[in-house]
Design a protein around this motif. Structure first.
Motif, mmCIF file in Angstrom:
data_model
loop_
_atom_site.group_PDB
_atom_site.id
_atom_site.type_symbol
_atom_site.label_atom_id
_atom_site.label_comp_id
_atom_site.label_asym_id
_atom_site.label_seq_id
_atom_site.Cartn_x
_atom_site.Cartn_y
_atom_site.Cartn_z
ATOM 1 N N THR A 188 2.778 -3.201 6.623
ATOM 2 C CA THR A 188 2.977 -4.301 7.222
ATOM 3 C C THR A 188 2.188 -5.180 5.932
ATOM 4 N N VAL A 189 1.209 -4.708 5.519
ATOM 5 C CA VAL A 189 -0.069 -5.075 4.641
ATOM 6 C C VAL A 189 0.833 -5.615 3.612
ATOM 7 N N LEU A 190 0.976 -4.136 2.358
ATOM 8 C CA LEU A 190 1.470 -4.503 1.115
ATOM 9 C C LEU A 190 2.989 -4.903 1.078
ATOM 10 N N ARG A 191 3.763 -5.370 2.101
ATOM 11 C CA ARG A 191 5.029 -5.796 2.224
ATOM 12 C C ARG A 191 4.569 -7.382 1.589
ATOM 13 N N GLU A 192 3.697 -8.061 2.154
ATOM 14 C CA GLU A 192 3.130 -9.446 1.979
ATOM 15 C C GLU A 192 2.748 -9.703 0.567
ATOM 16 N N PHE A 193 2.218 -8.408 -0.159
ATOM 17 C CA PHE A 193 1.745 -8.609 -1.918
ATOM 18 C C PHE A 193 2.460 -8.495 -3.197
ATOM 19 N N SER A 247 -0.298 -7.678 16.617
ATOM 20 C CA SER A 247 1.368 -6.538 16.780
ATOM 21 C C SER A 247 0.759 -4.814 15.646
ATOM 22 N N MET A 248 -0.425 -4.748 14.645
ATOM 23 C CA MET A 248 -0.677 -3.691 14.513
ATOM 24 C C MET A 248 -1.640 -3.112 15.135
#
Ligand SMILES: *Cc1c(COP(=O)(O)O)cnc(C)c1O
Length: 498
Positions: free
Chosen positions: A57-62, A45-46
């Protein structure tokens, strides 16, 4: 998501605390307690996203204690189109067969440090608002060349921050030195030290944890933080481009979803390659992380033998950003690989500072070797690699990237493993014009000053000169201080007017 310390894993802090503080009280490094998982569907999806959206998308998780608005503000500010010379921010260029060069140097200082250091000031000011209300953050940086400039450029004129940069007086390229000594901004200072990068880094680390100095700062409503890759806020942005490169290769049809790739990383402080390790642990199909070193091959020896030994000659090479004998981020890998064994990490790091060496168990080194491969490249091989890649593919790379290309060629020769590989390209060739020109001219380097070399290299290769480097010629030198490493803390007091 919470973070703990590699030397005391009873600690729990939020992302913003980890970023504002930089290093844990007892000297350990902050690491995530657990990693988010990215399924192949999520990765797929990315593919259609811009770099900015991939980053979110990646940073939101961290950064789970950042609001969505704060995340937008940080990421959109950091990777604004006008700051980067490529609309893809970090483009992947296939030069032949399995070699895909991930160009990480299209930012304002023409080195890969911009990928993290354009974002860090945003992360840090947002974090400080949450955790250290009203305090001025003092960023102390020890640099082997590129971090200093990238941090200065990222933090210049950022409210409630001050930045002090120390660099080894003879350990950076003329272009790197000029970039730093001409730095503009009302909250910046730069000082050379008589010593090498490891001296500068050790002194900065001890200033950070010095209770007396911290108390003096507190009186003035200031606190230290770090922009070196010991700061989690430096590492987390680097995870993004491994996902982004994979998406670009999918988009270009060079791989299919789920295919494994190798990643080759010219390594110094072990930050960049560790970000690749996190990406792999999160589910990105990376087979091997190949750690490339120059003549300062302490990591090659460690990854081959399990013994880390910094008691060895130090070489000033043509890839100065990798002239490092103490790779700080290895501590994070040891923590994860040992099954979060904080006592073991503490013991190994004490040995490193007392004796300059340590050896890990067979079990640990075998685990590391199942993920990492390693190699090193001698100076003459760096020159040959630049020349052959230019002659064969018309691809001009810098000295650090050449180290990676050479190590990768050896890896393929030794293993036969030629699945698609991402090779991190960490600097513009024009940042190291003398060395690159010398290689292209097969050792017949013309007698020219730094800027004439840039022009000559441009004439011979027709590769564009990045604008920020071309503009340096007319800038005024602002910072001329040099001090001994023993006097660095006094210099900090002076520069901060304490
Ligand atoms: C910093 C740097 C490296 C090394 O990266 P680490 O994350 O410290 O391993 C390699 N190449 C260049 C050009 C750099 O600036």
């Amino acid at each position: 998501m919470f973070y703990t310390s590699t030397r005391d894993n009873s600690i729990r802090v939020t992302a913003s605390q980890a970023i504002a503080q930089g290093i844990s009280e007892e000297g350990g490094l902050f690491v995530p307690v657990e990693l988010p998982h990215f399924s192949l569907d999520k990765i797929s999806s990315m593919v259609s996203m811009s770099y900015i959206d991939r980053a979110k998308t990646v940073l939101r998780e961290f950064l789970t204690d950042f609001t969505e608005d704060e995340l937008d503000y940080c990421v959109e500010g950091a990777y604004a189109a006008e700051k980067f010379s490529s609309s893809k921010i970090a483009p992947t260029v296939n030069i032949s067969g399995s070699k895909n060069i991930l160009e990480l140097w299209h930012g304002p200082t023409c080195a890969f440090k911009d990928m993290a250091l354009q974002l860090l000031p945003y992360l840090m000011t947002v974090s400080a608002k949450k955790t250290a209300d009203g305090k001025t953050i003092v960023i102390l940086v020890a640099t082997s060349g590129d971090t200093g400039k990238a941090a200065l450029e990222g933090f210049k004129n950022v409210d409630h921050t001050k930045i002090l940069v120390f660099y080894p007086v003879d350990g950076v390229s003329p272009m790197q030195k000029l970039q730093m000594t001409t730095q503009e901004g009302n909250n910046v200072a730069v000082c050379a030290i008589n010593g090498n990068f490891d001296d500068a880094q050790s002194a900065v680390k001890s200033i950070f944890t010095n209770a007396e100095i911290k108390a003096e700062l507190a009186k003035k409503n200031m606190m230290f933080s770090s922009a070196n890759s010991i700061n989690w806020g430096r590492l987390v942005p680097q995870i993004v481009y491994y996902f982004s490169a994979y998406c670009d290769m999918l988009e270009a049809g060079r791989i299919k979803l789920g295919d494994e790739i190798n990643a080759v990383v010219p390594t110094g402080n072990f930050g960049n390659i560790l970000a690749g390790y996190y990406a792999k642990q999160m589910g990105l199909p990376i087979k091997k992380l190949i750690c490339a070193s120059n003549s300062n091959n302490v990591l090659t020896d460690f990854l081959k033998s399990g013994t880390y030994n910094r008691n060895r000659a130090f070489y000033a090479t043509t890839s100065p950003s990798m002239d490092i004998l103490i790779s700080s981020n290895l501590e994070r890998l040891l923590y994860h690989i040992s099954g979060e064994n904080d006592m073991l990490v503490q013991e190994l790091m004490n040995k490193l500072s007392d004796e300059g060496r340590y050896t890990v168990s067979d079990e640990i080194i075998k685990k590391i070797q199942s993920v990492f491969d390693a190699g090193c490249s001698a100076e003459s091989e760096v020159d040959d690699t630049i020349k052959t890649h230019f002659d064969s593919y018309h691809y001009l790379c810098d000295t650090h990237t050449a180290v990676a290309l050479k190590v990768y060629d050896e890896y393929v020769k030794n293993t036969g493993d030629d699945i698609p590989a991402v090779i991190d390209s960490t600097a513009s060739p024009y940042k190291f014009s003398a060395s690159v020109l010398n290689a292209v001219c097969s050792g017949n380097l013309p007698e020219l000053n730094e800027f004439d070399m840039v022009d000559e290299l441009n004439k011979i290769t027709s590769v564009d000169v990045p604008k920020p480097l071309a503009l340096l010629k007319d800038k005024k030198v602002r910072f001329k201080d040099v001090c001994d490493k023993e006097d660095m803390s006094a210099m900090v007091f002076k520069l901060l007017n304490l």
